[in-house]
Design a protein around this motif. Structure first.
Motif, PDB file in Angstrom:
ATOM      1  N   GLY A  44       0.714  -1.356   0.661  1.00 51.87           N
ATOM      2  CA  GLY A  44       0.228  -0.248   0.120  1.00 51.87           C
ATOM      3  C   GLY A  44       0.653   1.491   0.436  1.00 51.87           C
ATOM      4  N   LEU A  45       1.909   1.344   1.260  1.00 54.25           N
ATOM      5  CA  LEU A  45       2.461   2.196   0.881  1.00 54.25           C
ATOM      6  C   LEU A  45       3.566   2.562  -0.915  1.00 54.25           C
ATOM      7  CD1 LEU A  45       4.625   4.690   2.175  1.00 54.25           C
ATOM      8  CD2 LEU A  45       6.122   3.091   3.011  1.00 54.25           C
ATOM      9  N   ILE A  46       3.487   1.610  -1.287  1.00 53.45           N
ATOM     10  CA  ILE A  46       4.553   1.896  -2.602  1.00 53.45           C
ATOM     11  C   ILE A  46       3.807   2.232  -3.455  1.00 53.45           C
ATOM     12  CG2 ILE A  46       5.876   0.505  -4.603  1.00 53.45           C
ATOM     13  CD1 ILE A  46       7.225   0.858  -1.973  1.00 53.45           C
ATOM     14  N   ALA A  47       2.178   1.722  -3.677  1.00 55.93           N
ATOM     15  CA  ALA A  47       1.028   2.163  -4.564  1.00 55.93           C
ATOM     16  C   ALA A  47       0.753   3.740  -4.609  1.00 55.93           C
ATOM     17  CB  ALA A  47      -0.136   1.820  -4.576  1.00 55.93           C
TER      18      ALA A  47
ATOM     19  N   PHE B 288       7.605  -9.829  -4.492  1.00 54.31           N
ATOM     20  CA  PHE B 288       6.082 -10.797  -3.878  1.00 54.31           C
ATOM     21  C   PHE B 288       5.005  -9.875  -3.484  1.00 54.31           C
ATOM     22  CE2 PHE B 288      10.250 -12.580  -1.875  1.00 54.31           C
ATOM     23  CZ  PHE B 288      10.171 -13.523  -2.548  1.00 54.31           C
ATOM     24  N   TRP B 289       4.808  -8.989  -4.928  1.00 57.74           N
ATOM     25  CA  TRP B 289       3.969  -8.435  -5.166  1.00 57.74           C
ATOM     26  C   TRP B 289       2.068  -9.540  -4.672  1.00 57.74           C
ATOM     27  CZ3 TRP B 289       1.156  -5.592  -9.630  1.00 57.74           C
ATOM     28  CH2 TRP B 289       0.093  -5.589  -9.226  1.00 57.74           C
ATOM     29  N   THR B 290       2.912 -10.133  -6.228  1.00 55.79           N
ATOM     30  CA  THR B 290       1.546 -10.315  -6.740  1.00 55.79           C
ATOM     31  C   THR B 290       0.680 -11.777  -6.375  1.00 55.79           C
ATOM     32  OG1 THR B 290       2.674 -10.918  -9.011  1.00 55.79           O
ATOM     33  CG2 THR B 290       1.353 -12.696  -8.945  1.00 55.79           C
ATOM     34  N   PRO B 291       1.532 -12.522  -5.044  1.00 52.62           N
ATOM     35  CA  PRO B 291       0.824 -13.174  -4.192  1.00 52.62           C
ATOM     36  C   PRO B 291       0.043 -12.222  -3.198  1.00 52.62           C
ATOM     37  CG  PRO B 291       2.873 -14.395  -4.258  1.00 52.62           C
ATOM     38  CD  PRO B 291       2.602 -13.112  -4.600  1.00 52.62           C
ATOM     39  N   TYR B 292       0.163 -11.403  -2.776  1.00 53.34           N
ATOM     40  CA  TYR B 292      -0.635 -10.911  -1.910  1.00 53.34           C
ATOM     41  C   TYR B 292      -1.835  -9.689  -2.975  1.00 53.34           C
ATOM     42  CZ  TYR B 292       2.300 -11.591   1.969  1.00 53.34           C
ATOM     43  OH  TYR B 292       3.144 -11.735   2.954  1.00 53.34           O
ATOM     44  N   ALA B 293      -1.501  -9.257  -4.401  1.00 52.06           N
ATOM     45  CA  ALA B 293      -2.394  -8.398  -4.882  1.00 52.06           C
ATOM     46  C   ALA B 293      -3.849  -8.796  -4.812  1.00 52.06           C
ATOM     47  CB  ALA B 293      -1.952  -8.924  -6.519  1.00 52.06           C
ATOM     48  N   GLY B 294      -4.499 -10.115  -4.728  1.00 52.72           N
ATOM     49  CA  GLY B 294      -6.118 -10.552  -5.069  1.00 52.72           C
ATOM     50  C   GLY B 294      -6.283  -9.829  -3.659  1.00 52.72           C
ATOM     51  N   SER B 295      -5.724 -10.029  -2.512  1.00 53.90           N
ATOM     52  CA  SER B 295      -6.303  -9.947  -0.952  1.00 53.90           C
ATOM     53  C   SER B 295      -5.941  -8.362  -1.307  1.00 53.90           C
ATOM     54  CB  SER B 295      -5.566 -10.470  -0.101  1.00 53.90           C
ATOM     55  OG  SER B 295      -5.655 -11.998  -0.345  1.00 53.90           O
ATOM     56  N   GLU B 296      -5.169  -7.568  -1.153  1.00 58.19           N
ATOM     57  CA  GLU B 296      -5.123  -6.393  -0.873  1.00 58.19           C
ATOM     58  C   GLU B 296      -6.490  -5.495  -1.932  1.00 58.19           C
ATOM     59  OE1 GLU B 296       0.002  -6.538  -0.418  1.00 58.19           O
ATOM     60  OE2 GLU B 296      -1.129  -5.762  -2.564  1.00 58.19           O
ATOM     61  N   VAL B 297      -6.821  -5.860  -3.109  1.00 55.40           N
ATOM     62  CA  VAL B 297      -7.662  -5.349  -3.818  1.00 55.40           C
ATOM     63  C   VAL B 297      -8.626  -5.619  -3.294  1.00 55.40           C
ATOM     64  CG1 VAL B 297      -9.040  -5.331  -6.042  1.00 55.40           C
ATOM     65  CG2 VAL B 297      -6.666  -5.541  -6.005  1.00 55.40           C
TER      66      VAL B 297
ATOM     67  N   LEU C 287      -9.703  -6.110  -0.327  1.00 52.46           N
ATOM     68  CA  LEU C 287     -10.075  -5.085   0.959  1.00 52.46           C
ATOM     69  C   LEU C 287     -10.195  -3.992   1.350  1.00 52.46           C
ATOM     70  CD1 LEU C 287      -7.253  -7.510   2.742  1.00 52.46           C
ATOM     71  CD2 LEU C 287      -9.734  -7.289   3.911  1.00 52.46           C
ATOM     72  N   GLY C 288      -9.305  -3.624  -0.302  1.00 53.11           N
ATOM     73  CA  GLY C 288      -9.918  -2.193  -0.580  1.00 53.11           C
ATOM     74  C   GLY C 288      -8.249  -1.102  -0.615  1.00 53.11           C
ATOM     75  N   ILE C 289      -7.427  -1.958  -0.304  1.00 56.04           N
ATOM     76  CA  ILE C 289      -5.797  -1.399   0.180  1.00 56.04           C
ATOM     77  C   ILE C 289      -5.935  -0.993  -1.096  1.00 56.04           C
ATOM     78  CG2 ILE C 289      -3.318  -1.764   1.041  1.00 56.04           C
ATOM     79  CD1 ILE C 289      -4.465  -3.861   3.155  1.00 56.04           C
ATOM     80  N   LEU C 290      -5.541  -2.027  -2.287  1.00 55.57           N
ATOM     81  CA  LEU C 290      -5.068  -1.610  -3.816  1.00 55.57           C
ATOM     82  C   LEU C 290      -5.889  -1.333  -4.561  1.00 55.57           C
ATOM     83  CD1 LEU C 290      -1.698  -3.949  -4.019  1.00 55.57           C
ATOM     84  CD2 LEU C 290      -1.987  -1.285  -3.246  1.00 55.57           C
ATOM     85  N   GLY C 291      -6.456  -0.192  -5.693  1.00 57.01           N
ATOM     86  CA  GLY C 291      -7.434  -0.723  -6.675  1.00 57.01           C
ATOM     87  C   GLY C 291      -6.988  -1.713  -7.595  1.00 57.01           C
ATOM     88  N   ALA C 292      -7.614  -1.803  -8.744  1.00 60.15           N
ATOM     89  CA  ALA C 292      -7.412  -2.962  -9.443  1.00 60.15           C
ATOM     90  C   ALA C 292      -6.776  -2.474 -10.284  1.00 60.15           C
ATOM     91  CB  ALA C 292      -8.528  -3.881 -10.024  1.00 60.15           C
ATOM     92  N   GLY C 293      -6.012  -3.136 -11.088  1.00 57.30           N
ATOM     93  CA  GLY C 293      -5.090  -3.027 -12.202  1.00 57.30           C
ATOM     94  C   GLY C 293      -3.420  -3.837 -12.424  1.00 57.30           C
ATOM     95  N   PRO C 294      -2.917  -3.441 -13.414  1.00 64.81           N
ATOM     96  CA  PRO C 294      -1.422  -3.752 -13.188  1.00 64.81           C
ATOM     97  C   PRO C 294      -0.480  -3.366 -12.978  1.00 64.81           C
ATOM     98  CG  PRO C 294      -1.715  -2.225 -15.291  1.00 64.81           C
ATOM     99  CD  PRO C 294      -2.634  -2.165 -14.964  1.00 64.81           C
ATOM    100  N   MET C 295      -0.487  -2.460 -11.479  1.00 68.84           N
ATOM    101  CA  MET C 295       0.606  -2.066 -10.889  1.00 68.84           C
ATOM    102  C   MET C 295       0.273  -1.872 -10.070  1.00 68.84           C
ATOM    103  SD  MET C 295       1.710   1.643 -12.514  1.00 68.84           S
ATOM    104  CE  MET C 295       2.742   1.907 -10.859  1.00 68.84           C
ATOM    105  N   PRO C 296       0.404  -1.642  -8.394  1.00 74.87           N
ATOM    106  CA  PRO C 296      -0.770  -1.034  -7.069  1.00 74.87           C
ATOM    107  C   PRO C 296      -0.547   0.354  -6.924  1.00 74.87           C
ATOM    108  CG  PRO C 296       2.007  -2.188  -6.820  1.00 74.87           C
ATOM    109  CD  PRO C 296       1.871  -1.938  -8.310  1.00 74.87           C
ATOM    110  N   VAL C 297      -1.609   0.555  -6.926  1.00 73.04           N
ATOM    111  CA  VAL C 297      -2.308   1.403  -7.382  1.00 73.04           C
ATOM    112  C   VAL C 297      -3.427   1.918  -5.706  1.00 73.04           C
ATOM    113  CG1 VAL C 297      -2.650   1.777  -9.084  1.00 73.04           C
ATOM    114  CG2 VAL C 297      -4.359   1.348  -8.547  1.00 73.04           C
TER     115      VAL C 297
END
Length: 460
Positions: free
Chosen positions: A23-26, A103-112, A114-124
């Motif tokens: 989330g911080l990187i996004a 190691f973002w890929t394994p977490y990406a679905g969970s983070e989206v 939970l609303g931490i990140l928005g959907a997309g090809p990179m962390p937003v």
């Protein structure tokens, strides 16, 4: 069931602090309007810094928490005392990770989810990202990520603030805990927030009332066996408790199949006929009928109807692995007729699937007059056949493969001398050996290479 019981968490997301880090990187990439390659580099450098700080804080692995991602790959550099960021962060065999997104890929679905990140090809940034909390908790990692070199000895003072083990003590941990538990969210039964909150409440209650040294092992035992879930004043009122009991009990079956398959694969040295592998399995079992075998199994229910730890105890008896795991499978299948309600629904999972508890129960009941060793031979063929089906389902023709070789040779495990061609296109006549699955140089023979586990449906 995992997505239902604890949405936003999977077996691939063991560290809470990576949710905050990504989330911080996004937030940082958005603030600086970084390109995709620049965002990737920033993320990888931050993950390297987190791994280095975590090792400096705990040179020896913790019993209760896995090491930070990438520590093993960075071990040589970390133990040398110096990490050159430009070398360590590059994806590939010489870096800490193979993926360009770390190691973002394994977490990406969970983070989206939970609303931490928005959907997309990179962390937003997502709708529930709180940048201030993340910078207050993990902002120091961005400073370390900007360094050219990290000296491990100098990182120890950062451990109390930036190690993977201390997230709960800092603002990013408080933010994530609030996001996971959602204390202000509607409490209607069945909602994702309510179910996740109940799961966390259930686990916290077990920790508060039982000695827990190894979390998964000790918590799982309480969830699966005994009457605590129904007698405790807190857990008895948690709707998801029954579902968790069913899931943990089913996991004994999943684990038994995995151990049994691993043992079978170990029997394959060089080119081995399937019949020989089946005979090795049979040789590990007593000379008795299936009916006698089932009668010898331990009790699975107390006089009050609470599940007894039969599967757990069987693994400590000292039987050869194939016999022990077959006993676990048979004992677990007995629960099909013992469990009720939500516990049974979760235990059975998707109905009618191959290798599931109902399947095992039916196969053993039908085979009661047969010799146990003959049933073991049949199971060997069942597992090999399922393994090949899974491999063929995953097989893909490479773009650079010769266009004239488009056909797969399949050996029928039920008829070791038979062979059948499966063409890519109607009317095709050419064949080639499957590039995945039980590798076979002759019909009815196996090699150990590329033997995928015959996973149960729904138990990935």
């Amino acid at each position: 069931m995992v997505d239902h019981l604890v949405p936003g968490v999977t077996t691939l997301t063991p560290h809470a602090r990576y949710y905050a880090l990504h989330g911080l990187i996004a937030a940082q990439a958005d603030a600086e309007d970084l390109t995709v390659p620049a965002a990737q580099t920033l993320l990888r450098r931050a993950e390297v810094a987190l791994a280095a700080v975590s090792l400096a804080h705990h040179p020896q692995a913790l019993e209760w928490l896995p090491r930070a991602h990438g520590v093993d790959a960075l071990a040589r550099r970390l133990h040398s005392g110096t990490v050159t960021m430009s070398e360590a962060e590059v994806p590939g065999k010489d870096g800490y990770v193979g993926n360009s997104w770390g190691f973002w890929t394994p977490y990406a679905g969970s983070e989206v989810a939970l609303g931490i990140l928005g959907a997309g090809p990179m962390p937003v940034p997502g709708p529930r990202l709180e940048t201030a909390a993340l910078r207050a908790g993990l902002g120091g990692l961005l400073e370390l990520a900007a360094e050219d070199t990290l000296n491990v000895d100098d990182l120890a003072p950062f451990g109390d603030r930036l190690c993977v083990c201390v997230g709960g003590e800092h603002p990013d941990g408080a933010w994530l805990a609030n996001l996971m538990c959602e204390p202000g969210a509607p409490a209607e039964a069945g909602s994702r927030s309510a179910t996740r909150r109940q799961t966390i409440q259930l686990l916290a209650r077990v920790v508060a009332t039982h000695p827990v040294r190894y979390f998964t092992r000790d918590i799982g035992h309480v969830l699966a066996f005994g009457d605590f879930l129904t007698s405790d004043p807190v857990t008895s009122g948690i709707d998801t408790a029954g579902a968790w009991r069913g899931v943990v009990l089913r996991n004994y079956s999943v684990g038994a199949w995995r151990r049994l398959w691993s043992w079978l694969v170990e029997q394959v040295e060089g080119l081995v006929p399937i019949e020989e592998v089946a005979d090795r399995f049979a040789a590990e079992l007593p000379d008795m009928t299936v009916d006698a075998f089932l009668s010898s199994l331990p009790a699975t229910q107390s006089t009050t109807g609470a599940p007894l730890p039969a599967e757990h105890d069987l693994r400590w008896v000292g039987d050869p692995l194939p016999l022990a795991e077959l006993r676990v499978l048979a004992t677990n299948a007995r629960r099909v007729d013992e469990l009720t309600g939500r516990v049974r629904d979760a235990f059975l999972g998707q109905r009618g699937v191959e290798l599931g508890p109902e399947w095992v129960q039916r196969r053993l009941d039908e085979a009661r007059p047969m010799k146990l060793r003959d049933v073991a031979r049949r199971l060997t063929y069942d597992l090999v056949a399922r393994s090949q089906r899974i491999a063929l389902a995953k097989a893909r023709r490479r773009a650079d493969a010769p266009t004239r070789r488009r056909h797969i040779v399949v050996t029928d495990p039920a008829a070791p001398t038979g062979r059948a061609a499966v063409p890519d296109k109607p009317g095709g006549a050419r064949r080639r050996r499957a590039t995945a699955g039980p590798a076979r140089d002759r019909p009815g023979h196996l090699r150990r290479t590329a033997l995928p586990r015959p996973t149960l449906v729904g138990d990935q």
